[in-house]
Design a protein around this motif. Structure first.
Motif, PDB file in Angstrom:
ATOM      1  N   SER A 165       8.325  43.338  31.613  1.00 52.95           N
ATOM      2  CA  SER A 165       7.296  43.688  30.643  1.00 52.95           C
ATOM      3  C   SER A 165       6.623  42.414  30.132  1.00 52.95           C
ATOM      4  CB  SER A 165       7.937  44.438  29.477  1.00 52.95           C
ATOM      5  OG  SER A 165       7.031  44.531  28.408  1.00 52.95           O
ATOM      6  N   ALA A 166       7.446  41.418  29.853  1.00 52.63           N
ATOM      7  CA  ALA A 166       6.909  40.174  29.302  1.00 52.63           C
ATOM      8  C   ALA A 166       6.071  39.403  30.326  1.00 52.63           C
ATOM      9  CB  ALA A 166       8.059  39.314  28.797  1.00 52.63           C
TER      10      ALA A 166
ATOM     11  N   TYR B  79      -6.047  46.109  30.126  1.00 48.20           N
ATOM     12  CA  TYR B  79      -5.131  45.383  31.018  1.00 48.20           C
ATOM     13  C   TYR B  79      -5.231  45.940  32.437  1.00 48.20           C
ATOM     14  CZ  TYR B  79      -0.705  42.809  31.706  1.00 48.20           C
ATOM     15  OH  TYR B  79       0.260  41.922  32.085  1.00 48.20           O
TER      16      TYR B  79
ATOM     17  N   PHE C  74       1.635  38.090  22.728  1.00 44.45           N
ATOM     18  CA  PHE C  74       1.184  38.955  23.821  1.00 44.45           C
ATOM     19  C   PHE C  74       2.106  38.787  25.021  1.00 44.45           C
ATOM     20  CE2 PHE C  74      -1.436  39.779  27.589  1.00 44.45           C
ATOM     21  CZ  PHE C  74      -1.959  41.026  27.276  1.00 44.45           C
ATOM     22  N   SER C  75       2.417  37.548  25.314  1.00 40.74           N
ATOM     23  CA  SER C  75       3.197  37.265  26.508  1.00 40.74           C
ATOM     24  C   SER C  75       4.604  37.854  26.418  1.00 40.74           C
ATOM     25  CB  SER C  75       3.268  35.762  26.734  1.00 40.74           C
ATOM     26  OG  SER C  75       3.879  35.507  27.971  1.00 40.74           O
TER      27      SER C  75
ATOM     28  N   SER D 100       5.707  49.130  31.364  1.00 35.16           N
ATOM     29  CA  SER D 100       6.290  49.119  30.010  1.00 35.16           C
ATOM     30  C   SER D 100       5.263  49.610  28.990  1.00 35.16           C
ATOM     31  CB  SER D 100       6.792  47.727  29.645  1.00 35.16           C
ATOM     32  OG  SER D 100       5.726  46.861  29.348  1.00 35.16           O
ATOM     33  N   LEU D 101       4.006  49.285  29.229  1.00 27.55           N
ATOM     34  CA  LEU D 101       2.964  49.739  28.301  1.00 27.55           C
ATOM     35  C   LEU D 101       2.831  51.262  28.328  1.00 27.55           C
ATOM     36  CD1 LEU D 101       0.384  46.919  29.008  1.00 27.55           C
ATOM     37  CD2 LEU D 101       1.222  47.517  26.732  1.00 27.55           C
TER      38      LEU D 101
ATOM     39  N   SER E  38       5.355  40.539  24.851  1.00 27.38           N
ATOM     40  CA  SER E  38       5.225  41.989  24.603  1.00 27.38           C
ATOM     41  C   SER E  38       5.754  42.402  23.238  1.00 27.38           C
ATOM     42  CB  SER E  38       5.983  42.812  25.657  1.00 27.38           C
ATOM     43  OG  SER E  38       5.676  42.410  26.942  1.00 27.38           O
TER      44      SER E  38
ATOM     45  N   SER F 119       4.379  44.960  33.820  1.00 26.70           N
ATOM     46  CA  SER F 119       3.931  45.082  32.426  1.00 26.70           C
ATOM     47  C   SER F 119       3.285  46.432  32.154  1.00 26.70           C
ATOM     48  CB  SER F 119       2.922  43.982  32.080  1.00 26.70           C
ATOM     49  OG  SER F 119       3.524  42.729  32.184  1.00 26.70           O
TER      50      SER F 119
ATOM     51  N   MET G 162       4.390  45.708  19.216  1.00 22.80           N
ATOM     52  CA  MET G 162       3.770  47.017  19.437  1.00 22.80           C
ATOM     53  C   MET G 162       4.763  48.081  19.907  1.00 22.80           C
ATOM     54  SD  MET G 162       3.894  46.837  22.825  1.00 22.80           S
ATOM     55  CE  MET G 162       2.989  48.270  23.381  1.00 22.80           C
TER      56      MET G 162
ATOM     57  N   GLY H 144       3.534  38.814  32.917  1.00 21.98           N
ATOM     58  CA  GLY H 144       2.406  39.623  33.355  1.00 21.98           C
ATOM     59  C   GLY H 144       1.154  38.785  33.494  1.00 21.98           C
ATOM     60  N   LEU H 145       0.018  39.465  33.387  1.00 18.97           N
ATOM     61  CA  LEU H 145      -1.253  38.745  33.472  1.00 18.97           C
ATOM     62  C   LEU H 145      -1.314  37.656  32.416  1.00 18.97           C
ATOM     63  CD1 LEU H 145      -3.603  41.833  33.849  1.00 18.97           C
ATOM     64  CD2 LEU H 145      -3.027  40.167  35.607  1.00 18.97           C
ATOM     65  N   GLY H 146      -0.647  37.915  31.290  1.00 21.40           N
ATOM     66  CA  GLY H 146      -0.615  36.928  30.213  1.00 21.40           C
ATOM     67  C   GLY H 146      -0.089  35.591  30.717  1.00 21.40           C
ATOM     68  N   ASN H 147       0.925  35.634  31.548  1.00 25.19           N
ATOM     69  CA  ASN H 147       1.526  34.387  32.027  1.00 25.19           C
ATOM     70  C   ASN H 147       0.694  33.738  33.128  1.00 25.19           C
ATOM     71  OD1 ASN H 147       3.523  36.464  31.191  1.00 25.19           O
ATOM     72  ND2 ASN H 147       4.887  34.705  31.260  1.00 25.19           N
TER      73      ASN H 147
HETATM   74  N1  PHE Z   1       3.479  40.664  28.142  1.00 21.38           N
HETATM   75  C1  PHE Z   1       2.494  41.136  29.034  1.00 21.38           C
HETATM   76  C2  PHE Z   1       1.810  39.944  29.700  1.00 21.38           C
HETATM   77  O1  PHE Z   1       2.108  38.828  29.424  1.00 21.38           O
HETATM   78  C3  PHE Z   1       1.487  42.016  28.359  1.00 21.38           C
HETATM   79  C4  PHE Z   1       2.083  43.064  27.470  1.00 21.38           C
HETATM   80  C5  PHE Z   1       1.800  43.054  26.127  1.00 21.38           C
HETATM   81  C6  PHE Z   1       2.947  44.010  27.997  1.00 21.38           C
HETATM   82  C7  PHE Z   1       2.366  43.977  25.282  1.00 21.38           C
HETATM   83  C8  PHE Z   1       3.525  44.935  27.158  1.00 21.38           C
HETATM   84  C9  PHE Z   1       3.236  44.910  25.804  1.00 21.38           C
HETATM   85  O2  PHE Z   1       0.966  40.100  30.511  1.00 21.38           O
END
Ligand code: PHE
Length: 475
Positions: free
Chosen positions: A20-21, A102, A231-232, A336-337, A234, A333, A237, A23-26
């Motif tokens: 989940s953590a 996303y 965000f990264s 998990s969302l 997760s 990710s 939320m 993802g595109l964020g990384n």
């Molecule tokens: N953590 C994910 C990312 O880095 C994005 C994400 C945010 C996933 C919140 C789940 C909840 O891309």
């Protein structure tokens, strides 16, 4: 518990939460943010945020979820009364909006994977123009470029794959998918890093990335680092409340959270180590004085140019692998969302899991359409006057970022004043006998009660002021 399903054990949970953590964020966001914000300075601020603010919030969320054993709304409501349930709903709503945009970006990555791996994208001359054309026109299957335009379809397929996995349940769906994709993701990432470090001029990229330039340190760097860290990981939320609710009682939450944070931070760090040598290789090869590393187009414009330079066979292989990596990261990710609102409807409204999954997935896809259309197709969405001329996708993404830090702040307030820290301690003691006497307990009590709520509260307000009015105009 048994009817809801659960993770088979520690590894399954850690892989899913790390999935989940990561993802595109990384892979997409972290390198370009680092590029924009002074390389290593950004990295240092990011690490401070993880240590001081994110890790405690992560432990708190997992503890809440496991104690209550239900979805994000139900967990707050069960432990804190019906009013606190709204905090859970706020998170679920944030998750829906995050997934909506996303999935659009994930669709682009999926499209690029197909175009580079199996199509002729690398023959393009101007990758900037291609990206504009690709994101602009969302559905034009009949054009000369064939499927090149149809990112509507790419995005729809991505959502369908997400739904398919989530519909299989916790162990057979989410856990099984992560057990395959996460090791694959790490292997591809390390493979590309090793290769990119052998390229000419790679070391200059590494230097840029790792030697801090403190003149770049601004208050906005702190904002960006904080938002990115939340965000990264997760956080804020309810994703980790939801995953925590499927965790068995004998597992150690504090150490699992440490492994998850570390795994995520490693991937962000390694993504920079993969991207910057590539960028500096391009600079050298194409004889450019500077390559634009800033902004979202980094992986969609600059990287394809680099794969192009590698030649048709190698470029296709490395480029295809890269975008496969991005797709895996995004998929772990998106599942998990999607699970967050699904768990809510299944647990609270006792609805059938499979129908809920497909219904919600479709709904969120529709909610994402304005973001998809905001890349040029609908000009009014492309430049929002009230948001300093940015497009709708950026607007939604920014609003979600802010809601995460606010969610994290309120979660700490919830633990401190409502649920009470001693109840959290009790939960954390399960699976960790020495916890009560440990230094970690003191650290977490202090950060959750004082540091996180205050810092997150103040920073969230400053971020909002900055987003709408520009903080430099205010102070
Ligand atoms: N953590 C994910 C990312 O880095 C994005 C994400 C945010 C996933 C919140 C789940 C909840 O891309």
């Amino acid at each position: 518990m048994s009817t809801r399903g659960n993770f088979s054990g520690r590894i399954g949970f850690i892989l899913a939460a790390a999935g989940s953590a990561v993802g595109l964020g990384n892979i997409w966001k972290f390198p370009y943010l680092a590029g924009q914000n002074g390389g290593a300075v950004f990295l240092l601020i990011y690490l401070a945020c993880i240590f001081l603010l994110c890790y405690p919030v992560m432990v708190g969320e997992i503890a809440i979820g496991r104690k209550a054993g239900t979805d994000a709304y139900g967990s707050y409501q069960k432990l804190g009364g019906s009013k606190w349930g709204y905090l859970g709903l706020f998170g679920i709503l944030a998750g829906i909006f995050i997934l909506s945009f996303y999935n659009v970006v994930a669709g682009w990555a999926f499209g690029y994977f197909l175009h580079i791996g199996f199509g002729d994208l690398l023959n393009e001359k101007d990758f900037g123009a291609f990206f504009g054309f690709f994101t602009n026109d969302i559905l034009d299957v009949s054009s000369a470029k064939g499927l090149a335009n149809s990112n509507f379809i790419f995005s729809l397929v991505f959502m369908a794959v997400t739904a398919l996995i989530v519909s299989q349940g916790i162990q057979k769906g989410i856990e099984a998918a992560n057990k395959i994709m996460m090791p694959a993701l790490y292997s591809i990432l390390i493979g590309i890093i090793i290769y990119s470090l052998t390229l000419p001029n790679a070391i200059s990229g590494v230097k840029f990335y790792l030697i801090p330039d403190f003149s770049e340190l601004k208050i906005q760097t702190v904002f960006e680092g904080l938002k990115q860290a939340f965000f990264s990981l997760s956080l804020g939320m309810g994703a980790l409340i939801t995953y925590g609710s499927y965790l068995k009682k004998n597992e150690n939450i504090a150490s699992s959270a440490a492994v998850i944070s570390l795994a995520d931070t490693m991937v962000a760090f390694l993504s920079g180590l993969m991207v910057f040598p590539l960028v500096h290789f391009l600079q050298y090869k194409a004889n450019l004085t500077e390559v634009a590393t800033a902004g979202p187009p980094l992986i969609f414009i600059v990287l394809p140019q680099i794969f192009h330079e590698m030649g048709p066979i190698l470029g296709r292989f490395v480029g295809g692998s890269f975008f496969l990596l991005v797709c895996f990261a995004a998929l772990t990710s998106t599942i998990s969302l999607l699970e967050v609102p699904v768990a809510y409807l299944v647990d609270q409204k006792k609805m059938n899991r499979k129908s809920v999954v497909w219904g919600i997935a479709l709904l969120i896809f529709i909610v994402g359409l304005p973001s998809m259309l905001s890349q040029g197709m609908i000009p009014a969405l492309n430049k929002l006057d009230f948001f300093r001329g940015q497009d709708f996708l950026v607007f939604i993404a920014d609003m979600c970022d802010i809601s995460l830090t606010i969610g994290g702040c309120l979660m700490c307030v919830f633990i401190t004043y409502r649920w009470k820290i001693h109840n959290m301690d009790e939960e954390l003691e399960q699976g960790n006998e020495g916890y009560r006497k440990s230094f970690l307990r003191k650290y977490l009590s202090f950060t959750i009660q004082y540091v996180c709520p205050i810092l997150l509260g103040v920073l969230s307000i400053l971020v909002i002021l900055d987003k709408f009015w520009g903080i430099d105009n205010i102070f």
